[in-house]
Design a protein around this motif. Structure first.
Motif, PDB file in Angstrom:
ATOM      1  N   HIS A 127     -12.567  10.908   4.607  1.00  0.00           N
ATOM      2  CA  HIS A 127     -12.857  11.678   3.394  1.00  0.00           C
ATOM      3  C   HIS A 127     -11.559  11.858   2.593  1.00  0.00           C
ATOM      4  O   HIS A 127     -10.507  12.153   3.161  1.00  0.00           O
ATOM      5  CB  HIS A 127     -13.420  13.048   3.793  1.00  0.00           C
ATOM      6  CG  HIS A 127     -13.984  13.816   2.647  1.00  0.00           C
ATOM      7  ND1 HIS A 127     -13.186  14.521   1.754  1.00  0.00           N
ATOM      8  CD2 HIS A 127     -15.268  14.003   2.230  1.00  0.00           C
ATOM      9  CE1 HIS A 127     -13.959  15.104   0.860  1.00  0.00           C
ATOM     10  NE2 HIS A 127     -15.228  14.813   1.125  1.00  0.00           N
ATOM     11  N   PRO A 128     -11.613  11.679   1.270  1.00  0.00           N
ATOM     12  CA  PRO A 128     -10.385  11.747   0.469  1.00  0.00           C
ATOM     13  C   PRO A 128      -9.658  13.092   0.554  1.00  0.00           C
ATOM     14  O   PRO A 128      -8.449  13.151   0.401  1.00  0.00           O
ATOM     15  CB  PRO A 128     -10.868  11.478  -0.962  1.00  0.00           C
ATOM     16  CG  PRO A 128     -12.352  11.584  -0.937  1.00  0.00           C
ATOM     17  CD  PRO A 128     -12.796  11.315   0.465  1.00  0.00           C
ATOM     18  N   LYS A 129     -10.398  14.189   0.815  1.00  0.00           N
ATOM     19  CA  LYS A 129      -9.734  15.495   0.872  1.00  0.00           C
ATOM     20  C   LYS A 129      -9.591  16.009   2.310  1.00  0.00           C
ATOM     21  O   LYS A 129      -8.502  16.370   2.737  1.00  0.00           O
ATOM     22  CB  LYS A 129     -10.521  16.518   0.037  1.00  0.00           C
ATOM     23  CG  LYS A 129     -10.413  16.243  -1.466  1.00  0.00           C
ATOM     24  CD  LYS A 129     -10.796  17.465  -2.284  1.00  0.00           C
ATOM     25  CE  LYS A 129     -10.626  17.162  -3.775  1.00  0.00           C
ATOM     26  NZ  LYS A 129     -11.872  17.199  -4.506  1.00  0.00           N
ATOM     27  N   LEU A 138     -16.175   3.451  -1.216  1.00  0.00           N
ATOM     28  CA  LEU A 138     -14.853   3.208  -1.809  1.00  0.00           C
ATOM     29  C   LEU A 138     -14.781   3.790  -3.223  1.00  0.00           C
ATOM     30  O   LEU A 138     -13.770   4.363  -3.631  1.00  0.00           O
ATOM     31  CB  LEU A 138     -14.539   1.715  -1.843  1.00  0.00           C
ATOM     32  CG  LEU A 138     -14.398   1.031  -0.467  1.00  0.00           C
ATOM     33  CD1 LEU A 138     -14.242  -0.478  -0.631  1.00  0.00           C
ATOM     34  CD2 LEU A 138     -13.224   1.598   0.314  1.00  0.00           C
ATOM     35  N   ALA A 139     -15.879   3.673  -3.970  1.00  0.00           N
ATOM     36  CA  ALA A 139     -15.924   4.197  -5.336  1.00  0.00           C
ATOM     37  C   ALA A 139     -15.769   5.715  -5.367  1.00  0.00           C
ATOM     38  O   ALA A 139     -15.268   6.284  -6.337  1.00  0.00           O
ATOM     39  CB  ALA A 139     -17.243   3.790  -5.995  1.00  0.00           C
ATOM     40  N   LYS A 140     -16.199   6.369  -4.262  1.00  0.00           N
ATOM     41  CA  LYS A 140     -16.084   7.832  -4.188  1.00  0.00           C
ATOM     42  C   LYS A 140     -14.723   8.268  -3.634  1.00  0.00           C
ATOM     43  O   LYS A 140     -14.497   9.452  -3.390  1.00  0.00           O
ATOM     44  CB  LYS A 140     -17.207   8.409  -3.311  1.00  0.00           C
ATOM     45  CG  LYS A 140     -18.571   8.379  -3.998  1.00  0.00           C
ATOM     46  CD  LYS A 140     -19.621   9.029  -3.119  1.00  0.00           C
ATOM     47  CE  LYS A 140     -20.993   8.988  -3.794  1.00  0.00           C
ATOM     48  NZ  LYS A 140     -21.089   9.881  -4.949  1.00  0.00           N
ATOM     49  N   GLY A 141     -13.828   7.292  -3.389  1.00  0.00           N
ATOM     50  CA  GLY A 141     -12.473   7.630  -2.944  1.00  0.00           C
ATOM     51  C   GLY A 141     -12.267   7.682  -1.448  1.00  0.00           C
ATOM     52  O   GLY A 141     -11.194   8.059  -0.966  1.00  0.00           O
ATOM     53  N   PHE A 142     -13.319   7.287  -0.679  1.00  0.00           N
ATOM     54  CA  PHE A 142     -13.155   7.263   0.782  1.00  0.00           C
ATOM     55  C   PHE A 142     -12.224   6.115   1.183  1.00  0.00           C
ATOM     56  O   PHE A 142     -12.237   5.058   0.567  1.00  0.00           O
ATOM     57  CB  PHE A 142     -14.517   7.064   1.469  1.00  0.00           C
ATOM     58  CG  PHE A 142     -15.359   8.318   1.501  1.00  0.00           C
ATOM     59  CD1 PHE A 142     -15.384   9.123   2.623  1.00  0.00           C
ATOM     60  CD2 PHE A 142     -16.132   8.685   0.407  1.00  0.00           C
ATOM     61  CE1 PHE A 142     -16.165  10.273   2.670  1.00  0.00           C
ATOM     62  CE2 PHE A 142     -16.912   9.839   0.427  1.00  0.00           C
ATOM     63  CZ  PHE A 142     -16.923  10.629   1.568  1.00  0.00           C
ATOM     64  N   ARG A 143     -11.410   6.338   2.250  1.00  0.00           N
ATOM     65  CA  ARG A 143     -10.474   5.296   2.720  1.00  0.00           C
ATOM     66  C   ARG A 143     -11.026   4.624   3.968  1.00  0.00           C
ATOM     67  O   ARG A 143     -11.343   5.302   4.961  1.00  0.00           O
ATOM     68  CB  ARG A 143      -9.102   5.918   3.052  1.00  0.00           C
ATOM     69  CG  ARG A 143      -8.446   6.591   1.858  1.00  0.00           C
ATOM     70  CD  ARG A 143      -6.969   6.913   2.131  1.00  0.00           C
ATOM     71  NE  ARG A 143      -6.726   7.618   3.393  1.00  0.00           N
ATOM     72  CZ  ARG A 143      -6.916   8.928   3.564  1.00  0.00           C
ATOM     73  NH1 ARG A 143      -7.383   9.663   2.556  1.00  0.00           N
ATOM     74  NH2 ARG A 143      -6.640   9.508   4.716  1.00  0.00           N
ATOM     75  N   GLU A 166     -19.136  -0.363  -0.783  1.00  0.00           N
ATOM     76  CA  GLU A 166     -18.644  -0.290  -2.167  1.00  0.00           C
ATOM     77  C   GLU A 166     -18.817   1.120  -2.741  1.00  0.00           C
ATOM     78  O   GLU A 166     -17.921   1.643  -3.417  1.00  0.00           O
ATOM     79  CB  GLU A 166     -19.380  -1.305  -3.061  1.00  0.00           C
ATOM     80  CG  GLU A 166     -19.061  -2.765  -2.753  1.00  0.00           C
ATOM     81  CD  GLU A 166     -19.680  -3.253  -1.441  1.00  0.00           C
ATOM     82  OE1 GLU A 166     -19.086  -4.169  -0.833  1.00  0.00           O
ATOM     83  OE2 GLU A 166     -20.720  -2.693  -1.017  1.00  0.00           O
ATOM     84  N   GLU A 167     -19.975   1.742  -2.443  1.00  0.00           N
ATOM     85  CA  GLU A 167     -20.217   3.108  -2.937  1.00  0.00           C
ATOM     86  C   GLU A 167     -19.222   4.103  -2.322  1.00  0.00           C
ATOM     87  O   GLU A 167     -18.737   5.014  -3.010  1.00  0.00           O
ATOM     88  CB  GLU A 167     -21.645   3.556  -2.592  1.00  0.00           C
ATOM     89  CG  GLU A 167     -22.716   2.890  -3.451  1.00  0.00           C
ATOM     90  CD  GLU A 167     -24.115   3.263  -2.970  1.00  0.00           C
ATOM     91  OE1 GLU A 167     -24.713   4.161  -3.578  1.00  0.00           O
ATOM     92  OE2 GLU A 167     -24.591   2.659  -1.985  1.00  0.00           O
TER      93      GLU A 167
END
Length: 407
Positions: free
Chosen positions: A51-53, A35-40, A32-33
């Motif tokens: 990593h999202p970037k 996903l909340a940080k934008g990881f896929r 959950e943590e």
């Protein structure tokens, strides 16, 4: 949440060689943590995220235990309570079980740094023997780092031997096996991969057709190294030295399989080994679901490599048949790869590694002569259908005869 760089990126930085892939492990976090940080999320079996970037892989720290046969027979447990040391202990080799934080502080609970200094490929824990894929992985690392002086630790080789004897290797899927084999063949010293598999008994399980070549003699006049297995490894080594593609390296490994079927009373001669070997090449290709381009070249090289060596003596009609077999008109690259494999076969002989191979340019010239035949004039003469095909063949034969006379 703590994030560490792990595995190959740490190992290769310490070795002073370029780092290509970076893997990260995340300790103390939940799905959950992340996903909340934008990881896929991407992991089907266990929590791995992109990593999202950067798009790099971040895996939650996890433990695993054996629950079935083969590479996939594991149950994973990921939770914020799993420590970095617990995550690292499930890895294959000590040199892959190191981690570093963003300050490059090293965590090395299983003495990977010492094994880097000692040039040893050593297993982290007895759990190594639970995953049969590791036999192939260690042999691949041996091929990759042989140039730096790395060898497999005796205790690790013993565990690999136990895995080879256990029947677990048969539980590997064709896809997983081929992924490791193809990567290993593209290393700097792919012959070491085969040597290590043979040493631990895995070669006779995975590729008995290749294993059978060792101890089979060839005529010393053509093969100063005598042993067919040794010759095969030399041919593979030459293909790597010449930076040839996977298709050629695979063909080099399988080109002489027929010699393993020669009755002992006929040794050291191997009459018609090119034809007897085809069924074995087919069997290996099917076992690992090898890509089509690799399959096709291996079969063609197996069947025609002696034609390549005898190119200068071949009759024009035989030369034309050879060119037709390769479809040099539509697939010129495949014939180039055949020529390369033949040249490696000629060079993969003790003391003859630097020999010239005039057959290569001769074959290229014959192919160019045949390709140079224009179809338009024949169409203008009224040829069509099967008659056109025959007319083209006659003109190509004429062109090859003219080439042969002037070569």
């Amino acid at each position: 949440m703590q994030i560490y760089k792990v595995g190959g990126a740490v190992r290769d930085r310490l070795l002073g060689i370029p780092v290509t892939d970076i893997d990260w492990v995340v300790v103390g976090a939940t799905t959950e943590e992340m996903l909340a940080k934008g990881f896929r999320p991407v992991g089907a079996d266990f929590p791995v995220f992109l990593h999202p970037k950067s798009g790099e892989e971040y895996a939650l720290a996890r433990t695993e235990r054996k629950s079935g046969r083969g590479y996939g027979g594991f149950t994973f447990h990921a939770s914020p309570e799993v420590t970095l040391e617990e995550d690292l202990i499930r890895r294959d080799l000590t040199i892959n079980a190191m981690a570093e934080d963003d300050q490059q502080n090293l965590t090395d609970p299983y003495h990977g740094q010492q094994d880097l200094k000692d040039r040893l490929l050593r297993h982290v824990s007895p759990a190594f023997a639970e995953d049969p894929l590791r036999v192939l992985r260690v042999a691949r690392f041996a091929a990759r780092y042989a140039g730096l002086g790395f060898t497999v630790a005796p205790q690790t080789l013993e565990l690999m031997r136990q895995l080879a004897d256990s029947g677990e290797l048969q539980a590997l899927t064709a896809e997983r096996s081929w992924k490791e084999i193809s990567r290993a063949l593209m290393e700097d010293q792919p012959q070491i991969f085969i040597e290590v598999l043979r040493e631990c008994g895995a070669l006779k399980v995975l590729m008995p057709e290749v294993d059978a070549l060792f101890g089979v003699p060839q005529p010393e006049a053509h093969h100063p190294e005598i042993d067919t297995g040794v010759h095969t490894l030399s041919v593979l080594q030459q293909s790597a030295l010449h930076k040839l593609p996977l298709t050629v390296r695979w063909a080099c490994l399988l080109h002489d399989l027929g010699k393993g079927l020669t009755p002992t009373e006929e040794w050291p001669r191997h009459i018609a080994h090119e034809h007897t070997g085809l069924k074995l090449i087919k069997a290996v290709n099917e076992r690992f679901k090898v890509p089509k381009d690799c399959q096709e070249l291996a079969l063609l090289v197996g069947q025609y490599h002696t034609h390549g060596h005898r190119a200068l003596e071949l009759k024009p009609s035989t030369l034309l048949e050879l060119l037709q077999s390769f479809d040099v008109y539509r697939r010129p690259q495949r014939f180039e790869e055949f020529i390369a494999a033949c040249e490696m076969d000629a060079r993969g002989r003790k003391g003859l590694e630097q020999r010239s191979y005039p057959q290569a340019d001769y074959l290229r010239g014959a192919a160019a002569a045949a390709r140079g035949v224009a179809v338009q004039p024949l169409l203008e003469q009224g040829f069509k259908g099967p008659e056109l095909g025959e007319a083209i063949k006659r003109e190509r034969l004429k062109a090859i005869k003219a080439y042969k006379e002037h070569a």
